[in-house]
Motif scaffolding. Structure first.
Motif, PDB file in Angstrom:
ATOM      1  N   GLU A  28      -9.494   7.224  73.353  1.00  0.00           N
ATOM      2  CA  GLU A  28      -9.797   8.102  72.216  1.00  0.00           C
ATOM      3  C   GLU A  28     -11.165   7.812  71.596  1.00  0.00           C
ATOM      4  OE1 GLU A  28      -9.587  11.199  69.690  1.00  0.00           O
ATOM      5  OE2 GLU A  28      -8.263  10.802  71.374  1.00  0.00           O
ATOM      6  N   LYS A  29     -11.504   6.536  71.407  1.00  0.00           N
ATOM      7  CA  LYS A  29     -12.802   6.207  70.800  1.00  0.00           C
ATOM      8  C   LYS A  29     -13.962   6.683  71.668  1.00  0.00           C
ATOM      9  CE  LYS A  29     -11.333   2.312  68.006  1.00  0.00           C
ATOM     10  NZ  LYS A  29     -11.434   0.882  67.752  1.00  0.00           N
ATOM     11  N   LYS A  30     -13.828   6.540  72.972  1.00  0.00           N
ATOM     12  CA  LYS A  30     -14.871   6.996  73.899  1.00  0.00           C
ATOM     13  C   LYS A  30     -14.982   8.515  73.850  1.00  0.00           C
ATOM     14  CE  LYS A  30     -17.842   6.728  77.242  1.00  0.00           C
ATOM     15  NZ  LYS A  30     -19.227   6.557  76.903  1.00  0.00           N
ATOM     16  N   GLU A  32     -14.178  10.462  71.341  1.00  0.00           N
ATOM     17  CA  GLU A  32     -14.789  10.798  70.045  1.00  0.00           C
ATOM     18  C   GLU A  32     -16.300  10.580  70.081  1.00  0.00           C
ATOM     19  OE1 GLU A  32     -13.712  12.209  67.209  1.00  0.00           O
ATOM     20  OE2 GLU A  32     -11.793  12.556  68.194  1.00  0.00           O
ATOM     21  N   ALA A  33     -16.744   9.496  70.697  1.00  0.00           N
ATOM     22  CA  ALA A  33     -18.177   9.217  70.785  1.00  0.00           C
ATOM     23  C   ALA A  33     -18.887  10.312  71.573  1.00  0.00           C
ATOM     24  CB  ALA A  33     -18.409   7.853  71.431  1.00  0.00           C
TER      25      ALA A  33
END
Length: 80
Positions: A28-30, A32-33
């Protein structure tokens, strides 16, 4: 405790929806980035495409082809 990606891949390959969901959570963080680099009007579509790509990668990934430690070391020696 967060499970290792390898374990989650094994679960997902056995059609465990929780395993697949946990893999998507880990990415998820990747995702979002990457979305922050995209115009706002394209983000929803891109999010869907990225999730689909992760799901396809999980489906295609062959867990049985992952070498054990000894096989990995032997392959590294052959590269030298």
């Amino acid at each position: 405790m967060e499970k290792r990606l390898y374990t989650l891949l094994q679960q997902a390959k056995n059609e465990d929806k929780e395993g697949l969901s946990a893999i998507l959570d880990q990415f998820e963080k990747k995702i979002e980035a990457e979305l922050r680099q995209t115009p706002a009007q394209n983000r929803d579509d891109l999010r869907q495409e990225l999730v689909i790509k992760v799901m396809e990668a999980v489906e295609k990934y062959r867990v049985e082809d992952v070498p054990n430690f000894e096989q990995f070391i032997e392959a590294q020696k052959r590269k030298k």
